[in-house]
Design an enzyme around this catalytic site. Sequence first.
Site, PDB file in Angstrom:
ATOM      1  N   CYS A 311       0.889  -1.174   0.000  1.00  0.00           N
ATOM      2  CA  CYS A 311       0.000   0.000   0.000  1.00  0.00           C
ATOM      3  C   CYS A 311       0.915   1.210   0.000  1.00  0.00           C
ATOM      4  O   CYS A 311       1.194   1.802   1.038  1.00  0.00           O
ATOM      5  CB  CYS A 311      -0.882  -0.007   1.241  1.00  0.00           C
ATOM      6  SG  CYS A 311      -1.934  -1.447   1.349  1.00  0.00           S
ATOM      7  N   ALA A 313       1.256   4.276  -1.935  1.00  0.00           N
ATOM      8  CA  ALA A 313       1.106   5.693  -2.288  1.00  0.00           C
ATOM      9  C   ALA A 313       1.052   6.575  -1.041  1.00  0.00           C
ATOM     10  O   ALA A 313       0.490   6.164  -0.036  1.00  0.00           O
ATOM     11  CB  ALA A 313      -0.172   5.887  -3.107  1.00  0.00           C
ATOM     12  N   PRO A 314       1.653   7.767  -1.085  1.00  0.00           N
ATOM     13  CA  PRO A 314       2.280   8.416  -2.250  1.00  0.00           C
ATOM     14  C   PRO A 314       3.724   8.005  -2.511  1.00  0.00           C
ATOM     15  O   PRO A 314       4.378   8.573  -3.380  1.00  0.00           O
ATOM     16  CB  PRO A 314       2.207   9.905  -1.867  1.00  0.00           C
ATOM     17  CG  PRO A 314       2.316   9.907  -0.371  1.00  0.00           C
ATOM     18  CD  PRO A 314       1.601   8.663   0.094  1.00  0.00           C
ATOM     19  N   GLY A 315       4.234   7.035  -1.768  1.00  0.00           N
ATOM     20  CA  GLY A 315       5.577   6.545  -2.084  1.00  0.00           C
ATOM     21  C   GLY A 315       6.638   6.968  -1.086  1.00  0.00           C
ATOM     22  O   GLY A 315       7.832   6.767  -1.323  1.00  0.00           O
ATOM     23  N   ASP A 362      -4.746  -4.231  -6.055  1.00  0.00           N
ATOM     24  CA  ASP A 362      -5.514  -4.320  -4.817  1.00  0.00           C
ATOM     25  C   ASP A 362      -4.790  -5.278  -3.870  1.00  0.00           C
ATOM     26  O   ASP A 362      -4.573  -6.444  -4.213  1.00  0.00           O
ATOM     27  CB  ASP A 362      -6.917  -4.846  -5.169  1.00  0.00           C
ATOM     28  CG  ASP A 362      -7.827  -4.887  -3.959  1.00  0.00           C
ATOM     29  OD1 ASP A 362      -7.319  -4.808  -2.819  1.00  0.00           O
ATOM     30  OD2 ASP A 362      -9.049  -5.002  -4.149  1.00  0.00           O
ATOM     31  N   CYS A 525      -0.842   4.100  11.159  1.00  0.00           N
ATOM     32  CA  CYS A 525      -0.721   5.393  11.839  1.00  0.00           C
ATOM     33  C   CYS A 525      -1.953   5.606  12.724  1.00  0.00           C
ATOM     34  O   CYS A 525      -2.551   6.671  12.714  1.00  0.00           O
ATOM     35  CB  CYS A 525      -0.540   6.534  10.851  1.00  0.00           C
ATOM     36  SG  CYS A 525      -1.861   6.695   9.651  1.00  0.00           S
TER      37      CYS A 525
HETATM   38  C1  LIG Z   1      -1.167   4.544   4.898  1.00  0.00           C
HETATM   39  S1  LIG Z   1      -1.349   4.902   3.220  1.00  0.00           S
HETATM   40  C2  LIG Z   1       0.210   4.405   2.598  1.00  0.00           C
HETATM   41  C3  LIG Z   1       1.305   5.428   2.764  1.00  0.00           C
HETATM   42  C4  LIG Z   1       2.573   5.007   2.058  1.00  0.00           C
HETATM   43  N1  LIG Z   1       3.035   3.696   2.498  1.00  0.00           N
HETATM   44  C5  LIG Z   1       3.684   6.004   2.247  1.00  0.00           C
HETATM   45  O1  LIG Z   1       4.467   5.867   3.185  1.00  0.00           O
HETATM   46  O2  LIG Z   1       3.783   6.954   1.449  1.00  0.00           O
HETATM   47  C6  LIG Z   1      -2.391   3.615   2.720  1.00  0.00           C
HETATM   48  C7  LIG Z   1      -2.537   3.467   1.226  1.00  0.00           C
HETATM   49  O3  LIG Z   1      -3.268   2.270   1.022  1.00  0.00           O
HETATM   50  C8  LIG Z   1      -3.971   2.390  -0.186  1.00  0.00           C
HETATM   51  N2  LIG Z   1      -5.013   1.331  -0.190  1.00  0.00           N
HETATM   52  C9  LIG Z   1      -6.202   1.307   0.444  1.00  0.00           C
HETATM   53  N3  LIG Z   1      -6.825   0.131   0.204  1.00  0.00           N
HETATM   54  C10 LIG Z   1      -5.997  -0.586  -0.602  1.00  0.00           C
HETATM   55  C11 LIG Z   1      -6.066  -1.862  -1.200  1.00  0.00           C
HETATM   56  N4  LIG Z   1      -7.134  -2.656  -1.032  1.00  0.00           N
HETATM   57  N5  LIG Z   1      -5.046  -2.264  -1.963  1.00  0.00           N
HETATM   58  C12 LIG Z   1      -3.950  -1.471  -2.165  1.00  0.00           C
HETATM   59  N6  LIG Z   1      -3.835  -0.251  -1.625  1.00  0.00           N
HETATM   60  C13 LIG Z   1      -4.838   0.187  -0.841  1.00  0.00           C
HETATM   61  C14 LIG Z   1      -4.482   3.813  -0.168  1.00  0.00           C
HETATM   62  O4  LIG Z   1      -4.709   4.251  -1.486  1.00  0.00           O
HETATM   63  C15 LIG Z   1      -3.320   4.542   0.515  1.00  0.00           C
HETATM   64  O5  LIG Z   1      -2.513   5.139  -0.459  1.00  0.00           O
END
Ligand SMILES: C[S@@+](CC[C@H](N)C(=O)[O-])C[C@H]1O[C@@H](n2cnc3c(N)ncnc32)[C@H](O)[C@@H]1O
Length: 610
Positions: A311, A313-315, A362, A525
Amino acid sequence: MDYSEHYNYNPTLAWNDKVEEYFINAYGADHFSKISKALTHPSSYSCIRVNTLKSTSDTVTEKLLTILQETGHGSDANGVKTLNGDTDITSEVDMGKKQGSISREPNNQVSGQTMMNSILAGDAPKSSLQKFPINKCQVPGLDYVLFVNGSGPHDIQYSSALNKPVKEVIVSRKCAEAVLRGAQVFVPGVLACSAHVEKGDTVAVSVAVEQPVDGGWSVGITRGITLEGTQTDPHHLQRRGLYIGQGTAVLSRAGIFRALHGVAVEMTDRVFNLPSFHGVLEGEIFLQNLPSIITAHALDPQPGDRVLDMCAAPGGKSTALAILMKDEGEIVAADRSHNKVLDIKKLAAEMGLKCVTAHRQDALKAVCQSNETVNLSMQHPDETKSVASEITSCRDFLVDDMESVKTKAVDLHLACNKDVSEEMENQRNYQSKADIRKSMRRMRNGPGRNQTIGGMVEKSKGFSPNSFDRVLLDAPCSALGLRPRLFAGEETMESLKKHGKYQKKMFDQAIHLVRPGGTLVYSTCTLNPGENEAVVRYALDRYKFLSLAPQHPRIGGCGLIGGCELLDENHVEKWLTPEEAELVQRFDPSSSLDTIGFFIAKFSVGQKDI
Ligand SMILES: C[S@@+](CC[C@H](N)C(=O)[O-])C[C@H]1O[C@@H](n2cnc3c(N)ncnc32)[C@H](O)[C@@H]1O
């Protein structure tokens, strides 16, 4: 009227009753009340991660000091305020004429700053004359992390010329949270304004927070209403203790509600002063919370590894991992959202990282189901690694052309149509006029140096079992550790439980993807033990080949021990044993580290029997 009690910043965080009860049970009433209070304040410092493949901490420090100096954020030795920390320090907004008298009491007793200085940043600031001192992190191995100290809470004297009632604006909660982090007040964030506000007037800025209404919550303010005199307007009492500073109106009242975008109020006196480095030294630095940087270290990636960030984004963490790997190996950065995958690509390109590939995937379907992939289930002998990953790249990913064409059309529409919604404008850290002009220029001139990736996003079909050395599951969560936060009532016990279920399902996928002998890190978080300790408990009980591993560095606290009886369900939510609790890291917003609330668990993966 007692002005000092009304015109100050002393918010009380509202929670759903059942959630509050559950957290009091987990933390104890005193501790939870401290956590709640800490959440309403921003951290006392901004944390900057230096891209060590492009620069050094010393070079970045010098550059930042010069930028702060040049933009008037520099020395403040005589205590006279020059400029406050703006979102965009290249902002060209006309400050306008200031009315009324303002005085400021600097109060640098920001929670935990002394402890933070000695543990993380040493006792000697880079320059004590600097208004925002910059310090290198003292934790071994983290000297590429810089802290820029802010200050607050400050007492602000809200007053007006000729003893008339103070002119005011009320902003939305999202807008206020951004202002507390250093942003300006943008037009879409303004909900209400006093009558007769003219460009150049000094206005007090307060925030509209949800109030309990008929078993639910409501802000109860229609955008555009006129605030009458101090005591007479119906929202007067609701704003008590919710003043976040004072500023200069950049537009008249009519202009604020007519305009679609742009700065409405240039903040001149803030309850918290924090410099914002939005758009500064792009590619050379990344603004990131300290626990997120620690998460990348916990995974301990090595050059040449194949790593999955499920998961991503944003990277932020993917790029931190890539830098720890010296850009050697492969980081598969996946996210469910198409547009967010583009953000990952953009960030990796800006930082000059070649080993990060971004994919739409996903996390609930991350394990490849196709029979064809059986041959790709690597046992991970090193010699098959690069061949297998090449085949994986060719086979597992499908370019979703229609999706990218659709996105390009939407992007074009957004760039040409300045009617950006309030949430977008406020949450995107307040795009400055300069940024908007830059986007428009890009639209006319085509992509620039760092924008060569276009809108192509690979849609993944999933990944082969056991095909990664390390997997990071930085799970989507209730985000109840993020700060500053002015309202927490939206989460119910039901919604918290849903997060936990979702995370366990993602964990089930993650566990198939990491090879025996590999490492898995799970992070969130949130403060919610149901999404932290309870998920770790589930994982350890279900997958006997998993064990908790020590983390380096370890600067957070221990996990929660025992469990909690969930009365409505007649069920006990189980957390950790004392030994296990010592191995996870919990970052507590009320602790002396003054970070966001965060949780990290690191697992060693043994020989699998699944
Ligand atoms: C906590 S943020 C990640 C932050 C990222 N790891 C960073 O440090 O920049 C959670 C991310 O999970 C993604 N997300 C939510 N449900 C998801 C799924 N079923 N599969 C993949 N990504 C998912 C969201 O789009 C979001 O960008």
